[in-house]
Design a protein around this motif. Structure first.
Motif, mmCIF file in Angstrom:
data_model
loop_
_atom_site.group_PDB
_atom_site.id
_atom_site.type_symbol
_atom_site.label_atom_id
_atom_site.label_comp_id
_atom_site.label_asym_id
_atom_site.label_seq_id
_atom_site.Cartn_x
_atom_site.Cartn_y
_atom_site.Cartn_z
ATOM 1 N N ASP A 1 0.868 -1.180 0.000
ATOM 2 C CA ASP A 1 0.000 0.000 0.000
ATOM 3 C C ASP A 1 0.907 1.233 0.000
ATOM 4 O OD1 ASP A 1 -1.721 2.074 0.427
ATOM 5 O OD2 ASP A 1 -2.798 1.134 2.081
ATOM 6 N N LEU A 2 1.121 1.798 -1.179
ATOM 7 C CA LEU A 2 2.079 2.905 -1.296
ATOM 8 C C LEU A 2 1.628 4.156 -0.556
ATOM 9 C CD1 LEU A 2 3.296 2.610 -5.009
ATOM 10 C CD2 LEU A 2 4.236 1.591 -2.932
ATOM 11 N N SER A 3 0.334 4.382 -0.506
ATOM 12 C CA SER A 3 -0.149 5.556 0.215
ATOM 13 C C SER A 3 0.178 5.431 1.698
ATOM 14 C CB SER A 3 -1.653 5.732 0.013
ATOM 15 O OG SER A 3 -2.365 4.605 0.510
ATOM 16 N N ARG A 4 0.117 4.236 2.202
ATOM 17 C CA ARG A 4 0.476 4.005 3.602
ATOM 18 C C ARG A 4 1.992 4.057 3.773
ATOM 19 N NH1 ARG A 4 -1.382 -1.247 7.253
ATOM 20 N NH2 ARG A 4 -0.417 -0.551 9.210
ATOM 21 N N LEU A 5 2.713 3.532 2.790
ATOM 22 C CA LEU A 5 4.179 3.520 2.858
ATOM 23 C C LEU A 5 4.746 4.931 2.929
ATOM 24 C CD1 LEU A 5 6.838 1.866 2.685
ATOM 25 C CD2 LEU A 5 6.676 2.085 0.196
ATOM 26 N N TYR A 6 4.205 5.829 2.120
ATOM 27 C CA TYR A 6 4.732 7.189 2.085
ATOM 28 C C TYR A 6 3.944 8.148 2.969
ATOM 29 C CZ TYR A 6 7.672 5.527 -1.664
ATOM 30 O OH TYR A 6 8.602 4.825 -2.386
ATOM 31 N N ASN A 7 2.785 7.715 3.399
ATOM 32 C CA ASN A 7 2.011 8.461 4.388
ATOM 33 C C ASN A 7 1.870 9.933 4.008
ATOM 34 O OD1 ASN A 7 0.561 8.803 6.752
ATOM 35 N ND2 ASN A 7 2.381 9.307 7.963
ATOM 36 N N GLY A 8 1.471 10.174 2.781
ATOM 37 C CA GLY A 8 1.342 11.546 2.317
ATOM 38 C C GLY A 8 -0.045 11.850 1.782
ATOM 39 N N LYS A 9 -0.478 13.081 2.016
ATOM 40 C CA LYS A 9 -1.740 13.530 1.453
ATOM 41 C C LYS A 9 -1.525 13.973 0.008
ATOM 42 C CE LYS A 9 -3.299 15.075 6.013
ATOM 43 N NZ LYS A 9 -3.693 16.240 6.836
ATOM 44 N N GLU A 10 -2.589 14.372 -0.646
ATOM 45 C CA GLU A 10 -2.530 14.670 -2.080
ATOM 46 C C GLU A 10 -1.522 15.760 -2.416
ATOM 47 O OE1 GLU A 10 -5.545 15.923 -5.742
ATOM 48 O OE2 GLU A 10 -6.312 15.557 -3.730
ATOM 49 N N ASP A 11 -1.435 16.809 -1.576
ATOM 50 C CA ASP A 11 -0.534 17.915 -1.880
ATOM 51 C C ASP A 11 0.771 17.849 -1.089
ATOM 52 O OD1 ASP A 11 -1.598 18.401 0.603
ATOM 53 O OD2 ASP A 11 -1.841 20.566 0.296
ATOM 54 N N GLU A 12 1.009 16.724 -0.411
ATOM 55 C CA GLU A 12 2.231 16.578 0.380
ATOM 56 C C GLU A 12 3.289 15.799 -0.387
ATOM 57 O OE1 GLU A 12 0.705 16.720 4.999
ATOM 58 O OE2 GLU A 12 1.032 14.769 4.036
ATOM 59 N N VAL A 13 4.545 16.096 -0.075
ATOM 60 C CA VAL A 13 5.673 15.427 -0.715
ATOM 61 C C VAL A 13 6.541 14.806 0.372
ATOM 62 C CG1 VAL A 13 7.680 15.697 -2.223
ATOM 63 C CG2 VAL A 13 5.644 17.149 -2.561
ATOM 64 N N SER A 14 6.745 13.499 0.287
ATOM 65 C CA SER A 14 7.657 12.835 1.219
ATOM 66 C C SER A 14 9.089 13.244 0.884
ATOM 67 C CB SER A 14 7.509 11.316 1.125
ATOM 68 O OG SER A 14 6.225 10.921 1.562
ATOM 69 N N VAL A 15 9.890 13.469 1.913
ATOM 70 C CA VAL A 15 11.248 13.968 1.728
ATOM 71 C C VAL A 15 12.248 12.961 2.283
ATOM 72 C CG1 VAL A 15 12.850 15.857 2.225
ATOM 73 C CG2 VAL A 15 10.400 16.344 1.924
ATOM 74 N N PHE A 16 13.249 12.650 1.464
ATOM 75 C CA PHE A 16 14.341 11.772 1.863
ATOM 76 C C PHE A 16 15.647 12.562 1.778
ATOM 77 C CE2 PHE A 16 10.960 9.043 0.559
ATOM 78 C CZ PHE A 16 11.086 7.852 1.267
ATOM 79 N N LEU A 17 16.442 12.499 2.820
ATOM 80 C CA LEU A 17 17.766 13.133 2.822
ATOM 81 C C LEU A 17 18.820 12.046 2.916
ATOM 82 C CD1 LEU A 17 19.641 15.591 2.899
ATOM 83 C CD2 LEU A 17 19.365 15.614 5.397
ATOM 84 N N ASN A 18 19.691 11.987 1.908
ATOM 85 C CA ASN A 18 20.720 10.948 1.843
ATOM 86 C C ASN A 18 20.088 9.566 2.074
ATOM 87 O OD1 ASN A 18 22.730 12.928 1.417
ATOM 88 N ND2 ASN A 18 22.865 13.294 3.621
ATOM 89 N N TYR A 19 18.931 9.373 1.431
ATOM 90 C CA TYR A 19 18.161 8.130 1.389
ATOM 91 C C TYR A 19 17.435 7.809 2.694
ATOM 92 C CZ TYR A 19 21.231 7.776 -2.633
ATOM 93 O OH TYR A 19 21.923 8.041 -3.780
ATOM 94 N N GLY A 20 17.501 8.715 3.665
ATOM 95 C CA GLY A 20 16.778 8.518 4.905
ATOM 96 C C GLY A 20 15.489 9.328 4.912
ATOM 97 N N LYS A 21 14.365 8.685 5.238
ATOM 98 C CA LYS A 21 13.091 9.388 5.224
ATOM 99 C C LYS A 21 13.017 10.389 6.369
ATOM 100 C CE LYS A 21 8.101 8.661 4.807
ATOM 101 N NZ LYS A 21 6.982 7.698 4.853
ATOM 102 N N GLN A 22 12.569 11.598 6.063
ATOM 103 C CA GLN A 22 12.472 12.666 7.041
ATOM 104 C C GLN A 22 11.068 12.739 7.622
ATOM 105 O OE1 GLN A 22 15.641 14.708 7.456
ATOM 106 N NE2 GLN A 22 15.986 12.668 6.618
ATOM 107 N N GLU A 23 10.973 13.304 8.813
ATOM 108 C CA GLU A 23 9.660 13.445 9.446
ATOM 109 C C GLU A 23 8.825 14.540 8.785
ATOM 110 O OE1 GLU A 23 10.046 14.011 13.609
ATOM 111 O OE2 GLU A 23 11.010 12.067 13.971
#
Length: 554
Positions: free
Chosen positions: A39-61
């Motif tokens: 479930d990718l929506s659960r994996l990235y936990n983002g709303k429609e206008d939100e962008v998941s952010v990764f820094l040096n491959y680590g997921k940010q809060e």
């Protein structure tokens, strides 16, 4: 004659068959790969206008925002992780960025490329357009913001990256194991970034922007590729004297004190910079009191001295009106103050500005550093030397941000004294270990070519009576005379690099850690040992005559 089959044997065969079938089903369920999709929506936990952010491959809060066809990142996160020079003036709603030769500003109405906003004020936060960040920051990014699960990968390291080639089609899974749900398909000959390798599985990032696990046996040609930056960093050029600096601060509290300069300097040797305490802030609107003197500058120049005018926030009664965190947090006030100081330089002809802002609250730190950046731009244009006074580094004053000072300012000065101060415990004003620690910790942040170490021309006489401790500052000659008059026996203490004495008088028990030519000579040895840019003494007139023989660079 037919034999009858035993019912027990038949039952046994049936049971055996059932066990074999069950084992087969169990084995199939346990070892055969699952085709369950993650479930990718659960994996990235983002709303429609939100962008998941990764820094040096680590997921940010934190989350970015996708709006009007582009991604925006929160300025607080950008400052903390990518580029601290994006300054947001929350009072005047301005974004400010100090380049080496100019200060640029923008607000929520400012358009960037294609007429799109370069910043957003949203959710009680400020967000910067990704393109803006890239213009000023040495990073590389991979953006996947066109689909439902929007995400961005940011890297700000440039070390070699492990890369592998997919040898045959496979699945990228959430965890290492064939029963873990599938994130995406990985195809033959695709290149993946290898983030972690285990016995049978590897954690990788795929070309379609997903991080998960795939089997090692499906990877080959593991090698390293070194990313190459095309970013051209701005060059913060600096002004430096072509000789080692021997500087003194000259405390000027009334206009008449300017007249004493020639006589005081006549008693020195090798001094090439004098810093009179001329400008003191008087309110939160950038106003100040001035004791500047053109004739002072002319006389100093005739004696071969540079004049670095001191600007402080504490030295006169009027300074009590100043809250630096208030004053420095408004861009218009910083601009007005800097403009006024540049006018003073034109009027009086001094060669530099020495900032001495003390007792700052941590809340003032980000505004103070921005003030230094902006002041450095104007000083650079006018050819004025900018030096900044600092306490000895300690956790409580880390927000003075010496590393950034060391980039934008010309000299960073350590006030290598007040180890023990009025109102605190009795002890040395500047023990040798304290001074060396201050130098070493500053050099972790600032190039030695920019570091000047300040030394005290004074000491403190400590008096303890009726359980109460008090102290008073004394110049070298005065302290020596007091010790002689009160028959204080002084003994050399190698642990502090000073003579120490104690004696009981009618005032109580007295303690003295003497500052003299011998102790200053040891401090000067440290300045030379670490090949610093210079030395400075506080303050002119408190020194004994013989200190100039040990303060020389030769």
């Amino acid at each position: 004659m037919k034999r009858r089959r035993s019912p027990l044997k038949a039952l046994f065969l049936v049971l055996l068959l059932l066990v074999v079938c069950a084992a087969g089903v169990y084995g199939y369920k346990r070892y055969m790969p699952t085709n369950e999709r993650a479930d990718l929506s659960r994996l990235y936990n983002g709303k429609e206008d939100e962008v998941s952010v990764f820094l040096n491959y680590g997921k940010q809060e934190i989350k970015g925002i996708y709006e009007d066809g582009q991604t925006y990142l929160p300025i607080d996160w950008v400052n903390a992780n990518l580029n601290e020079r994006f300054y947001w003036d929350d009072r005047e709603k301005l974004l400010v960025y100090a380049l080496p030769e100019e200060v640029v500003t923008a607000n929520a109405e400012t358009d960037g490329t294609g007429g799109k906003k370069i910043l957003l004020e949203k959710n009680d936060n400020v967000y910067l357009a990704l393109g803006l960040i890239l213009n000023y920051t040495d990073i590389r990014v991979n953006v996947y913001d066109s689909g439902d699960q929007k995400r961005i990968y940011v890297e700000n390291t440039w070390s070699p990256v492990p890369i592998a080639t997919v040898r045959r089609n496979g699945k990228l899974r959430i965890k290492g194991g064939v029963k873990s749900p599938i994130i995406t398909e990985v195809v033959k000959d695709e290149s993946v970034v290898v983030l972690e390798t285990m016995d049978k599985w590897a954690k990788v990032m795929t070309q379609d922007g997903h991080i998960g696990y795939m089997e090692n046996r499906k990877l080959e040609n593991l090698h390293e590729e070194t990313p190459v930056s095309t970013f051209v960093a701005p060059e913060y050029t600096n002004i430096s004297l072509d000789e080692k600096i021997s500087m003194v601060w000259h405390q000027v509290t009334i206009d008449a004190a300017n007249n004493a300069m020639e006589e005081l300097i006549a008693s020195t040797k090798g001094v090439n910079v004098i810093a009179p305490t001329w400008f003191t802030l008087s309110d939160n609107e950038g106003n100040y009191e001035s004791l500047a003197s053109k004739s002072y500058v002319e006389k100093a120049h005739a004696m071969g001295l540079q004049v670095w005018a001191v600007v402080d926030n504490f030295s006169r009664e009027i300074s009590k009106n100043v809250q630096s965190e208030e004053l420095l947090s408004k861009t218009s006030v910083r601009k007005r103050l800097i403009s006024s100081l540049m006018d003073e330089a034109d009027t009086y002809g001094f060669d530099g500005i020495n900032l001495d802002f003390e007792s700052l609250k941590e809340a003032a730190g980000v505004h103070y550093i921005q003030f230094i950046r902006e002041l450095s731009v104007s000083c650079r244009k006018k050819g004025l030397v900018l030096s900044v006074d600092n306490y000895v580094p300690a956790p409580y004053n880390r927000f003075y941000n010496r590393r950034e000072q060391g980039i934008v300012a010309d000299y960073v000065i350590i006030m290598g004294y007040d180890e023990h101060y009025a109102g605190g415990d009795a002890g040395s004003v500047a023990s040798l270990g304290y001074v060396e620690s201050g130098i070493k910790n500053t050099l972790d942040l600032v190039p030695k070519e920019k570091v000047i170490n300040g030394v005290p021309f004074y000491t403190r006489l400590w008096t303890e009576k009726d359980g109460k401790l008090s102290s008073k500052a004394m110049g070298m000659s005065s302290a020596k005379k007091w010790a002689e008059d009160n028959q204080m026996e002084l003994t050399w203490d190698d642990t502090v690099g000073q003579y120490y004495g104690e004696v009981k008088t009618e005032d109580g028990m007295n303690y003295l850690w003497m500052e003299d030519a011998k102790s200053l000579g040891l401090k000067m040895d440290l300045v030379k040992k670490y090949d610093l840019a210079g030395v400075s003494g506080w303050k002119l007139g408190l020194e004994a005559q013989d200190v100039w023989d040990v303060m020389k660079w030769e």
